[in-house]
Scaffold this motif. Structure first.
Motif, PDB file in Angstrom:
ATOM      1  N   ALA A  90      18.717  -1.873 -32.296  1.00  0.00           N
ATOM      2  CA  ALA A  90      18.737  -2.047 -30.983  1.00  0.00           C
ATOM      3  C   ALA A  90      18.847  -0.687 -29.975  1.00  0.00           C
ATOM      4  O   ALA A  90      18.143  -0.759 -29.032  1.00  0.00           O
ATOM      5  CB  ALA A  90      19.799  -3.076 -30.683  1.00  0.00           C
ATOM      6  N   GLU A  91      19.778   0.199 -30.701  1.00  0.00           N
ATOM      7  CA  GLU A  91      19.922   1.396 -29.682  1.00  0.00           C
ATOM      8  C   GLU A  91      19.774   2.506 -30.478  1.00  0.00           C
ATOM      9  O   GLU A  91      20.574   3.293 -30.904  1.00  0.00           O
ATOM     10  CB  GLU A  91      21.358   1.215 -29.160  1.00  0.00           C
ATOM     11  N   PRO A  92      18.293   2.726 -30.737  1.00  0.00           N
ATOM     12  CA  PRO A  92      18.059   4.215 -31.500  1.00  0.00           C
ATOM     13  C   PRO A  92      18.494   5.297 -30.615  1.00  0.00           C
ATOM     14  O   PRO A  92      17.861   5.815 -29.823  1.00  0.00           O
ATOM     15  CB  PRO A  92      16.668   4.023 -31.753  1.00  0.00           C
ATOM     16  N   SER A  93      19.780   5.861 -30.658  1.00  0.00           N
ATOM     17  CA  SER A  93      20.149   6.854 -29.731  1.00  0.00           C
ATOM     18  C   SER A  93      19.689   8.239 -30.293  1.00  0.00           C
ATOM     19  O   SER A  93      18.409   8.865 -30.274  1.00  0.00           O
ATOM     20  CB  SER A  93      21.531   7.013 -29.545  1.00  0.00           C
ATOM     21  N   ALA A  94      20.502   8.937 -31.368  1.00  0.00           N
ATOM     22  CA  ALA A  94      20.050  10.132 -31.706  1.00  0.00           C
ATOM     23  C   ALA A  94      19.821   9.891 -33.351  1.00  0.00           C
ATOM     24  O   ALA A  94      20.556   9.610 -34.038  1.00  0.00           O
ATOM     25  CB  ALA A  94      21.178  10.924 -31.719  1.00  0.00           C
ATOM     26  N   TRP A  95      18.514  10.408 -33.624  1.00  0.00           N
ATOM     27  CA  TRP A  95      18.119  10.323 -34.891  1.00  0.00           C
ATOM     28  C   TRP A  95      17.977  11.792 -35.619  1.00  0.00           C
ATOM     29  O   TRP A  95      17.750  12.678 -35.182  1.00  0.00           O
ATOM     30  CB  TRP A  95      16.695   9.668 -35.056  1.00  0.00           C
ATOM     31  N   HIS A  96      18.233  11.925 -37.007  1.00  0.00           N
ATOM     32  CA  HIS A  96      18.361  13.164 -37.441  1.00  0.00           C
ATOM     33  C   HIS A  96      17.608  12.953 -38.947  1.00  0.00           C
ATOM     34  O   HIS A  96      17.864  12.293 -39.688  1.00  0.00           O
ATOM     35  CB  HIS A  96      19.596  13.634 -37.792  1.00  0.00           C
ATOM     36  N   ALA A  97      17.024  14.173 -39.209  1.00  0.00           N
ATOM     37  CA  ALA A  97      16.397  14.135 -40.798  1.00  0.00           C
ATOM     38  C   ALA A  97      17.389  14.853 -41.558  1.00  0.00           C
ATOM     39  O   ALA A  97      17.790  15.727 -41.354  1.00  0.00           O
ATOM     40  CB  ALA A  97      15.050  14.994 -40.668  1.00  0.00           C
ATOM     41  N   ILE A  98      17.855  14.054 -42.620  1.00  0.00           N
ATOM     42  CA  ILE A  98      18.608  14.735 -43.612  1.00  0.00           C
ATOM     43  C   ILE A  98      17.876  14.682 -44.887  1.00  0.00           C
ATOM     44  O   ILE A  98      17.128  13.891 -45.429  1.00  0.00           O
ATOM     45  CB  ILE A  98      19.858  14.208 -43.613  1.00  0.00           C
ATOM     46  N   ARG A  99      18.338  15.798 -45.879  1.00  0.00           N
ATOM     47  CA  ARG A  99      17.977  15.888 -47.329  1.00  0.00           C
ATOM     48  C   ARG A  99      19.221  16.138 -47.903  1.00  0.00           C
ATOM     49  O   ARG A  99      20.156  16.980 -47.630  1.00  0.00           O
ATOM     50  CB  ARG A  99      17.154  17.235 -47.643  1.00  0.00           C
ATOM     51  N   LEU A 100      19.199  15.263 -48.841  1.00  0.00           N
ATOM     52  CA  LEU A 100      20.547  15.486 -49.742  1.00  0.00           C
ATOM     53  C   LEU A 100      20.183  14.968 -51.548  1.00  0.00           C
ATOM     54  O   LEU A 100      19.055  14.756 -51.649  1.00  0.00           O
ATOM     55  CB  LEU A 100      21.690  14.371 -49.276  1.00  0.00           C
ATOM     56  N   THR A 101      21.190  15.092 -52.085  1.00  0.00           N
ATOM     57  CA  THR A 101      20.828  14.588 -53.440  1.00  0.00           C
ATOM     58  C   THR A 101      21.775  13.268 -53.922  1.00  0.00           C
ATOM     59  O   THR A 101      22.826  13.581 -53.748  1.00  0.00           O
ATOM     60  CB  THR A 101      21.105  15.770 -54.652  1.00  0.00           C
ATOM     61  N   VAL A 102      20.961  12.217 -54.367  1.00  0.00           N
ATOM     62  CA  VAL A 102      21.962  11.218 -54.950  1.00  0.00           C
ATOM     63  C   VAL A 102      21.664  10.889 -56.360  1.00  0.00           C
ATOM     64  O   VAL A 102      20.317  10.702 -56.717  1.00  0.00           O
ATOM     65  CB  VAL A 102      21.352  10.072 -53.920  1.00  0.00           C
ATOM     66  N   ASN A 103      22.790  10.893 -56.864  1.00  0.00           N
ATOM     67  CA  ASN A 103      22.652  10.732 -58.382  1.00  0.00           C
ATOM     68  C   ASN A 103      21.712  11.665 -59.068  1.00  0.00           C
ATOM     69  O   ASN A 103      20.882  10.963 -59.754  1.00  0.00           O
ATOM     70  CB  ASN A 103      22.630   9.265 -58.862  1.00  0.00           C
ATOM     71  N   GLY A 104      21.683  12.824 -58.612  1.00  0.00           N
ATOM     72  CA  GLY A 104      20.578  13.805 -59.225  1.00  0.00           C
ATOM     73  C   GLY A 104      19.154  13.717 -58.823  1.00  0.00           C
ATOM     74  O   GLY A 104      18.489  14.533 -59.035  1.00  0.00           O
ATOM     75  N   ARG A 105      18.962  12.654 -57.823  1.00  0.00           N
ATOM     76  CA  ARG A 105      17.439  12.673 -57.207  1.00  0.00           C
ATOM     77  C   ARG A 105      17.634  13.096 -55.787  1.00  0.00           C
ATOM     78  O   ARG A 105      18.325  12.912 -55.031  1.00  0.00           O
ATOM     79  CB  ARG A 105      16.897  11.322 -57.493  1.00  0.00           C
ATOM     80  N   PRO A 106      16.358  13.969 -55.452  1.00  0.00           N
ATOM     81  CA  PRO A 106      16.499  14.356 -54.034  1.00  0.00           C
ATOM     82  C   PRO A 106      16.158  13.155 -53.201  1.00  0.00           C
ATOM     83  O   PRO A 106      15.151  12.280 -53.304  1.00  0.00           O
ATOM     84  CB  PRO A 106      15.503  15.637 -54.055  1.00  0.00           C
ATOM     85  N   VAL A 107      16.813  13.111 -51.862  1.00  0.00           N
ATOM     86  CA  VAL A 107      16.487  12.082 -51.140  1.00  0.00           C
ATOM     87  C   VAL A 107      16.058  12.674 -49.509  1.00  0.00           C
ATOM     88  O   VAL A 107      16.913  13.597 -49.291  1.00  0.00           O
ATOM     89  CB  VAL A 107      17.585  11.192 -50.821  1.00  0.00           C
ATOM     90  N   ALA A 108      15.096  12.202 -48.887  1.00  0.00           N
ATOM     91  CA  ALA A 108      14.868  12.447 -47.482  1.00  0.00           C
ATOM     92  C   ALA A 108      14.933  11.410 -46.687  1.00  0.00           C
ATOM     93  O   ALA A 108      14.257  10.372 -47.004  1.00  0.00           O
ATOM     94  CB  ALA A 108      13.682  13.440 -47.498  1.00  0.00           C
ATOM     95  N   ALA A 109      15.695  11.463 -45.435  1.00  0.00           N
ATOM     96  CA  ALA A 109      15.596  10.335 -44.831  1.00  0.00           C
ATOM     97  C   ALA A 109      15.952  10.480 -43.327  1.00  0.00           C
ATOM     98  O   ALA A 109      16.272  11.580 -43.035  1.00  0.00           O
ATOM     99  CB  ALA A 109      17.018   9.360 -45.126  1.00  0.00           C
ATOM    100  N   GLU A 110      15.638   9.787 -42.455  1.00  0.00           N
ATOM    101  CA  GLU A 110      15.710   9.964 -41.069  1.00  0.00           C
ATOM    102  C   GLU A 110      16.929   8.896 -40.726  1.00  0.00           C
ATOM    103  O   GLU A 110      16.812   7.679 -41.230  1.00  0.00           O
ATOM    104  CB  GLU A 110      14.733   9.468 -40.097  1.00  0.00           C
ATOM    105  N   VAL A 111      18.249   9.430 -40.339  1.00  0.00           N
ATOM    106  CA  VAL A 111      19.149   8.385 -40.052  1.00  0.00           C
ATOM    107  C   VAL A 111      19.617   8.550 -38.528  1.00  0.00           C
ATOM    108  O   VAL A 111      19.431   9.360 -37.949  1.00  0.00           O
ATOM    109  CB  VAL A 111      20.392   8.781 -40.889  1.00  0.00           C
ATOM    110  N   GLU A 112      20.278   7.535 -38.089  1.00  0.00           N
ATOM    111  CA  GLU A 112      20.907   7.426 -36.930  1.00  0.00           C
ATOM    112  C   GLU A 112      22.323   8.262 -36.855  1.00  0.00           C
ATOM    113  O   GLU A 112      22.861   7.824 -37.857  1.00  0.00           O
ATOM    114  CB  GLU A 112      20.991   6.042 -36.220  1.00  0.00           C
ATOM    115  N   SER A 113      22.650   8.707 -35.767  1.00  0.00           N
ATOM    116  CA  SER A 113      23.907   9.437 -36.363  1.00  0.00           C
ATOM    117  C   SER A 113      24.995   8.668 -36.592  1.00  0.00           C
ATOM    118  O   SER A 113      25.892   9.118 -37.367  1.00  0.00           O
ATOM    119  CB  SER A 113      24.360  10.218 -34.639  1.00  0.00           C
TER     120      SER A 113
END
Ligand SMILES: Cc1cc2nc3c(=O)[nH]c(=O)nc-3n(C[C@H](O)[C@H](O)[C@H](O)COP(=O)(O)OP(=O)(O)OC[C@H]3O[C@@H](n4cnc5c(N)ncnc54)[C@H](O)[C@@H]3O)c2cc1C
Ligand code: FES
Ligand code: FES
Lengths: 290, 184
Positions: free
Chosen positions: B23-46
């Motif tokens: 409903a209120e997409p204020s600030a979104w950020h692209a993040i990269r991290l590793t989850v259980n050994g696999r790379p993950v790229a995502a856009e997340v709300e703060s």
């Protein structure tokens, strides 16, 4: 239990962090370990518009002993990292003890030393240890950088000398005398809970006369800020820290403490507990001066 | 917005996770991290909590949420090797981080880890709600260079609440896993 929307920034320099705190027209708040701030966001007790995450600023990530022998802990240093540091364990064991009493390892691994000091919960251990250890606080802001003494830093419950547009960049602990002993005793409902009341004692032994040269007694959970018990300190100074001196210090503490009743404890129970903890802490601290 | 989980060299097929509109997409950020050994790229709300990122976006529902203010420990995962509360961590803070959740311990048909086996053998659970958090903290204990003493074990376990009050067996399970790792 979800936070209201906010923006997030992770500056890489203190200058950028200060610019964000000062220039942003939105309501900005510093984010360190998040172990106190994020619960407040989740419960919507705080609704900042921007969070400034300071944990990615390399210059704030240091634990060093400087050329004057002072321990300097930067604002991004996590509590468990500080407690495990050999310099802290050897030179400022009261600080390591205080950190060991904070919540659980899962919390201490994320929470920062400076975050706990800036948050200033009246039951928190680190403000009490900082007052007992004569810590100095380095505060940076748009009006420049200043150093605040521990006695002037803690203003009221959840309030310190740090203004909203300022950043506590590091806390500085002066070196301690060779013959000192310390103890931190606290009363909690369960292991790991916030203290109902706690007492930090630091005793310095005069090796020639085998008496107390200098005493520091500070209480948490007994007022809106950590309470320094100067009458108890006076009752211990110059004595052999034996049973009579400890009992006199406990009497002095009873006379000086005026906590409030709350859901965890009555004022009377707090005062008496503090006096008992004081006796116990003095005994341990004195043994450790040897 | 999408989060893509690229395949590990020999792992399962890549997963694409759809994000529900907010409903209120204020600030979104692209993040990269590793989850259980696999790379993950995502856009997340703060304001997205790490617990919700894992559960709702990555479908890793083994991480449980109870209190959402840091007290119960059900949501504990290993963040850069250390147990941490995902309900007191924002997903956006995890840029570059290495995360391990309970799903990562014995993926697919891999044998259970010593900690998981010990929980099974000692019956260290009743309803199982608190179990993933306990298992992650216990895993960290077995990964320390030296065997933690009794007090350190009690201190670590005190960061978790079991509403079924199954502490005796949980403690037994943790001691068994430590015996296996460090010798009795
Ligand atoms: C289950 C649980 C149990 C706990 N038990 C205890 C306990 O027994 N004793 C105890 O003392 N604490 C306890 N805590 C609190 C914990 O120690 C926090 O880590 C600490 O109080 C805050 O540090 P932080 O780095 O997480 O700060 P944050 O949560 O990030 O910030 C706290 C506040 O301080 C401000 N702030 C942080 N750093 C700075 C800075 N450098 N300059 C200016 N402002 C700043 C923030 O804006 C915010 O208002 C507990 C927390 C939980 C969740
Ligand atoms: S849900 Fe995170 S500690 Fe309870
Ligand atoms: S097994 Fe049910 S909450 Fe722990």
């Amino acid at each position: 239990m979800k936070p209201t929307p906010f923006d997030y920034t992770a500056p890489r320099t203190v200058g950028d962090a200060l610019a964000l705190l000062a220039d942003d027209s939105r309501d900005a708040k510093v984010l360190a370990g998040g172990q106190s701030l994020i619960p407040m966001l989740n419960m919507r007790l705080a609704r900042p518009e921007v969070l400034v995450d300071i944990t990615r600023i390399p210059e704030l990530g240091r634990v060093v002993v400087d050329s004057d022998g002072c321990l300097r802990i930067g604002a991004a240093v996590r509590q468990s990292r500080a407690a495990a540091d050999p310099a802290v364990r050897d030179g400022w064991p009261l600080l390591a003890d205080a950190i060991g009493l904070i919540g659980h390892p899962q919390i201490r691994g994320r929470g920062t030393v400076c975050g706990s000091l800036a948050h200033h919960d009246p039951a928190a251990e680190l403000p009490t240890a900082a007052l007992a250890l004569d810590a100095r606080f380095v505060v940076a802001g748009p009006r420049g950088t200043r150093t605040v003494e521990a006695a002037d830093f803690f203003v009221a419950t959840f309030a310190t000398a740090v203004e909203p547009d300022e950043l506590l960049t590091e806390v500085v602990f002066p070196p301690l005398a060779a013959h000192h002993g310390r103890a931190f005793e606290e009363l909690t409902r369960r292991h790991g809970d916030f203290a109902t009341v706690g007492v930090a004692v630091l005793l310095e032994r005069d090796p020639a006369s085998d008496t107390v040269r200098r005493a520091r007694v500070v209480c948490c959970g007994a007022g809106p800020t950590p309470v320094r018990l100067t009458a108890a300190e006076a009752a211990l100074t110059g004595t052999d820290a034996g049973p009579a001196a400890r009992a006199e210090a406990a009497r002095a503490a009873l006379g000086a403490l005026a906590p409030a009743d709350d859901v965890h404890s009555t004022a009377e129970h707090r005062r008496e507990s503090a006096a008992h903890l004081l006796v116990r802490a003095c005994t341990t601290a004195w043994e450790r001066t040897r | 917005m999408t989060a893509t989980v690229p395949a590990a060299p020999s792992g399962p097929a890549p997963a694409t996770v759809r994000t529900p509109p907010l409903a209120e997409p204020s600030a979104w950020h692209a993040i990269r991290l590793t989850v259980n050994g696999r790379p993950v790229a995502a856009e997340v709300e703060s304001r997205l909590l790490l617990s919700d990122f894992l559960r709702d976006r990555l479908g890793l529902t083994g991480t449980h949420t109870g209190c959402e203010h840091g007290v119960c420990g059900a949501c504990t995962v290993l963040l850069d090797g250390e147990p941490a509360r995902t309900c007191l961590t924002l997903a956006v803070q995890c840029e570059g981080a290495d995360l391990r959740t309970v799903e990562g311990l014995a993926p697919d048909d891999a044998p259970l880890t010593p900690v998981q086996r010990a929980f099974h053998e000692c019956h260290g659970m009743q309803c199982g709600f608190c179990t993933p958090g306990f298992v992650m903290t216990a895993t960290a204990l077995t990964e320390q260079p030296a065997r933690p003493d009794e007090e350190q074990v009690a201190d670590a376990l005190s960061g978790h609440l079991c509403r079924c009050t199954g502490y005796r067996n949980i403690r037994r399970a943790v001691c068994r896993a430590l015996d296996e790792r460090f010798g009795e």
